[in-house]
Every structure is written in structure tokens, then in C-alpha cells.
Scaffold this motif. Structure first.
Motif, PDB file in Angstrom:
ATOM      1  N   LYS A 112     -14.101 -23.804 -42.563  1.00  0.00           N
ATOM      2  CA  LYS A 112     -13.044 -23.896 -41.409  1.00  0.00           C
ATOM      3  C   LYS A 112     -11.685 -23.917 -41.858  1.00  0.00           C
ATOM      4  O   LYS A 112     -10.611 -23.393 -41.359  1.00  0.00           O
ATOM      5  CB  LYS A 112     -13.209 -25.312 -40.520  1.00  0.00           C
ATOM      6  N   GLY A 116      -9.018 -21.233 -41.451  1.00  0.00           N
ATOM      7  CA  GLY A 116      -7.826 -21.725 -40.850  1.00  0.00           C
ATOM      8  C   GLY A 116      -6.621 -20.969 -41.684  1.00  0.00           C
ATOM      9  O   GLY A 116      -5.680 -20.847 -41.080  1.00  0.00           O
ATOM     10  N   THR A 182      -2.624 -26.978 -40.231  1.00  0.00           N
ATOM     11  CA  THR A 182      -2.804 -27.922 -38.982  1.00  0.00           C
ATOM     12  C   THR A 182      -3.637 -29.146 -39.458  1.00  0.00           C
ATOM     13  O   THR A 182      -4.317 -28.822 -40.550  1.00  0.00           O
ATOM     14  CB  THR A 182      -3.144 -27.451 -37.575  1.00  0.00           C
ATOM     15  N   GLU A 184      -6.110 -29.872 -37.786  1.00  0.00           N
ATOM     16  CA  GLU A 184      -7.676 -29.306 -37.858  1.00  0.00           C
ATOM     17  C   GLU A 184      -8.230 -28.633 -39.016  1.00  0.00           C
ATOM     18  O   GLU A 184      -9.233 -28.841 -39.615  1.00  0.00           O
ATOM     19  CB  GLU A 184      -7.512 -28.563 -36.485  1.00  0.00           C
ATOM     20  N   THR A 185      -7.122 -27.812 -39.414  1.00  0.00           N
ATOM     21  CA  THR A 185      -7.380 -27.160 -40.900  1.00  0.00           C
ATOM     22  C   THR A 185      -7.972 -28.044 -41.785  1.00  0.00           C
ATOM     23  O   THR A 185      -8.558 -27.774 -42.576  1.00  0.00           O
ATOM     24  CB  THR A 185      -6.302 -26.212 -41.197  1.00  0.00           C
TER      25      THR A 185
END
Ligand SMILES: O=C(O)c1cc(C(=O)O)c2c(n1)C(=O)C(=O)c1cc(C(=O)O)[nH]c1-2
Length: 265
Positions: A112, A116, A182, A184-185
Motif C-alpha cells: 500500500k 501510495g 499521507t 494512510e500511506t
């Protein structure tokens, strides 16, 4: 005091006395303070926001190979553990990275991260763009764990004692300094903040209880030095290829390759 301790158990000057568990721990920590990869110039640039997007991509792509091989290393180690209590603890490391089901686990979270920053998942999985030096360093770690004593194999994981500090610094630095990064990344690192100390505490306890002669203590310290070099050489290779002098080997990733449609340059 700590420095002379480390010197007294260096390979050139064999240890002549048994260190107490606290002294052994201090000597291990001293190795981290001098050689851990938080000190490498590539990491300084990465965390301080001094790399461009392609240089960050090169890091994410190459580091994927380390992530992918960690459970192979741990399965190698697990197969050598003679006792069910030890295996029960160690197998958690494989679960952490592989997950319990598809779409779960640390390798998935690293994918991910790579996606990303713009990569196509299949390109990352293929590992065809990684530097040969990355492959050689990571494979040296797997071989070390297969071939050396169990004590050395377990001691070589002790770089994890130092990883929570670098992870906190990296996440804060990258979030602050790169607009394409981010939270999330970087989700991979959230779990490592609890997994790494748990793993390191167990390994440190094992090493301090099983390094019972000056020679075994010297071997444990050397195993940690070796592992610091496994991490350091990966960053040397990244620096040489993608920072300065920027000599990308013929078969390694070049900016623009392996990116998702729509990922900007
Ligand atoms: O982000 C980092 O700087 C860093 C360092 C290390 C380390 O010190 O070996 C590990 C990790 N991350 C990591 O994510 C990880 O899963 C891991 C496993 C191991 C190991 O030796 O078994 N080290 C590390």
C-alpha cells in the motif's frame, strides 16, 4: 565506559571476561548508537524532506524486498527452534508480516505504501526493479540466520531495539515534509511501533540468557554489527544509484517505470 566495553568484545580483541546481562545490553545498545541506519545520510535526507518523489519511490521499491523476505528469514529461524514455547512466540512474527488472510499483514501494508507513492502493485511484487545490492544484502541476512548458531540468528534481529525511534522520526518527518505522503500511506509503521519492542524484548531476553561465555557474547555482538551492515549497505546502494553520483545500474528501476496509470512524475 560503554565504548571500552564494546571494544573489549570486538573480533580483533576477543573478550577476556564475561559481561553481566546489563553490561551485555549496554554493549549491544552502544553498537546501535554508532551503526544503526538512522545515522545513514540517505535516511537523513528522507526524513528531512530533502529527496524528490522519485528518490522516495526508489526507497519504497527497494525496501519492499526487505519486507518480503523478513518472514522467509523468520520461517528459517522458526524451523531451527527446538522447543514449542519458543516457536509459539517466534511464529507471531510471520503472522505479523504475512497476515492471517489475503489483504492483511505487513507485506500488504508495504505494498500500500509503494502504491501510495505511485507504483503498480505487480511491478513491486515482481522485484525486478530492485538494486542487486538490495537483493544481496537481504539474502545475506537470510543466509546468516540459516547458517549461524541460534544465538547469533536471534541476536541479529536486535536492530529492532532501535527501530521505534527511527520509525517515529520517519513518520513525523515524511508527513511534515512531503505533500504526496499521507498517514494512510505510512500505516505500515503504526503496527511496528508495538510489534518491534515486543519482538526486541523477547530477543534481548533470549540473548542475555543464552550468551553465557565471553565467546558467545562476542558472537552476539558481532551478529548485531553484521545486521547493522545489512541495513546500512541497502542505503549505500540507494544513495549511490539515486542521489549521488546517480549511477543507476542497467537493470534497476528508472524514474517513470512501473508506475500506475495517472501517477504523476
Ligand atoms: O523501519 C525501519 O527502520 C525498520 C528497521 C528494522 C530493523 O532494525 O531491522 C526492521 C523494520 N523496520 C521492520 O519493519 C521489520 O519488520 C523488521 C524485522 C526485522 C528483523 O530483523 O527481524 N527488522 C525489522
Amino acid at each position: 565506559m560503554t565504548a571500552s566495553l564494546a571494544l573489549s568484545v570486538s573480533p580483533t580483541e576477543p573478550a577476556d571476561r564475561l559481561l553481566s546481562p546489563a553490561e551485555l545490553e549496554a554493549a549491544l545498545r552502544d553498537i546501535g548508537a554508532r551503526r544503526y541506519h538512522n545515522l545513514h545520510p540517505f535516511h537523513r535526507l528522507l526524513h528531512d524532506g530533502k529527496l524528490d518523489k522519485d528518490q522516495v519511490r526508489a526507497w519504497a521499491l527497494n525496501r519492499y524486498y526487505y519486507q518480503a523476505m523478513i518472514p522467509v528469514k523468520d520461517a528459517t529461524l522458526l524451523a531451527r527452534l527446538p522447543d514449542a514455547n519458543l516457536r509459539r512466540v517466534w511464529r507471531q512474527r510471520i503472522v505479523d508480516h504475512d497476515g492471517d488472510h489475503e489483504g492483511d499483514g505487513g507485506i500488504e501494508r508495504w505494498l500500500k505504501l509503494a502504491e501510495g507513492v505511485g507504483f503498480e502493485r505487480d511491478y513491486v511484487l515482481s522485484t525486478k526493479g530492485i538494486l542487486s545490492a538490495t537483493r544481496f544484502s537481504v539474502e545475506a541476512y537470510v543466509h546468516f540466520v540459516a547458517e549461524r548458531s541460534l544465538l547469533e540468528a536471534i541476536a541479529s534481529s536486535l536492530t529492532e531495539m532501535f527501530s521505534p525511534t527511527i520509525i517515529s522520526e520517519r513518520v513525523a518527518g515524511m508527513l511534515k515534509n512531503y505533500d504526496f505522503i499521507t498517514r494512510e500511506t505510512l500505516a505500515y509503521f503504526d503496527k511496528r511501533l508495538t510489534q518491534a519492542p515486543r519482538d526486541a524484548d523477547f530477543a534481548l531476553d533470549y540473548v542475555t540468557r543464552h550468551a553465557l561465555t565471553p565467546q558467545q557474547q562476542a558472537q552476539a555482538l558481532d551478529a548485531l554489527r553484521f545486521k547493522c551492515n545489512v541495513l546500512w549497505t541497502q542505503l549505500d546502494a540507494l544513495y549511490f544509484a539515486y542521489v549521488s553520483p546517480g549511477m543507476i545500474p542497467p537493470d534497476a528501476w528508472r524514474p517513470g517505470e512501473g508506475l500506475r496509470a495517472g501517477a504523476d512524475a
